[in-house]
Design a protein around this motif. Sequence first.
Motif, mmCIF file in Angstrom:
data_model
loop_
_atom_site.group_PDB
_atom_site.id
_atom_site.type_symbol
_atom_site.label_atom_id
_atom_site.label_comp_id
_atom_site.label_asym_id
_atom_site.label_seq_id
_atom_site.Cartn_x
_atom_site.Cartn_y
_atom_site.Cartn_z
ATOM 1 N N CYS A 114 0.955 -1.279 0.060
ATOM 2 C CA CYS A 114 -0.099 -0.095 0.042
ATOM 3 C C CYS A 114 0.821 1.326 -0.104
ATOM 4 N N HIS A 115 1.897 1.417 -0.842
ATOM 5 C CA HIS A 115 2.822 2.507 -0.998
ATOM 6 C C HIS A 115 3.161 3.023 0.081
ATOM 7 N N GLY A 116 3.492 2.269 1.247
ATOM 8 C CA GLY A 116 4.391 2.802 2.285
ATOM 9 C C GLY A 116 3.297 3.189 3.580
ATOM 10 N N VAL A 117 1.931 3.091 3.438
ATOM 11 C CA VAL A 117 0.966 3.319 4.261
ATOM 12 C C VAL A 117 0.297 2.062 4.835
ATOM 13 N N LEU A 118 0.266 1.944 6.208
ATOM 14 C CA LEU A 118 -0.463 0.779 6.936
ATOM 15 C C LEU A 118 -1.790 1.089 6.850
#
Lengths: 124, 124
Positions: A114-118
């Motif tokens: 998720c492109h670096g997002v939790l």
Amino acid sequence: MVVPDLEKALSLYKDVLGAQVSEAVALPEHGVYTVFVELGNTKLELLHPLGEKSPIASFLEKNKTGGMHHICIEVDDIKAAMTELKKKKIRILSEEPKIGAHGKPVIFLHPKDCHGVLVELEQA
Amino acid sequence: MVVPDLEKALSLYKDVLGAQVSEAVALPEHGVYTVFVELGNTKLELLHPLGEKSPIASFLEKNKTGGMHHICIEVDDIKAAMTELKKKKIRILSEEPKIGAHGKPVIFLHPKDCHGVLVELEQA
């Protein structure tokens, strides 16, 4: 958002920005204290570690002033979402949903997918 | 959220999570490309650097997989908000409001005064 001082963070949103803010609630099974800032259309969640094994302790260690930890998006059917995510090769951080801060089933998606997002999904 | 690949990030929200997603829009005066993910009650903003002097280039340098960059909260009267914030000793990152991605006045608050989170206020 993980914050180093819950009362100070709560005060920013309540006393400075004028939002409605919940009481701090201890969730020992999640290892966090939570405060919800009600913004009408959405909520901000302030998190602070509870106990020695808190899952957010290392985040606060790395981000001493605090920071954004995850986003949460509601879904209608979490099991259907899990099936769909597996098909699309998005990794889920647990085999089964857990019960989140609102007493509803939640899952977390792998930040690397998720492109670096939790990203948390919560069944509405 | 700042993302290293706008098309891939857009696809996660559109094709995997099924949200309505805007076209990518170039905002040269802000040094960013933006995509808005419509979630009904709120929006996620995907940002990608545009040009060599993009203000989010260093963020992406530090967070190569991408990450959460700021939150945006609507206010009714940004000038009144500025007066109140100054009284409460919350630092604002510009003397005057700027025009943001929606063509509306915006200001940014100092992350150190907002427990590690960059907070944007937008006049609704």
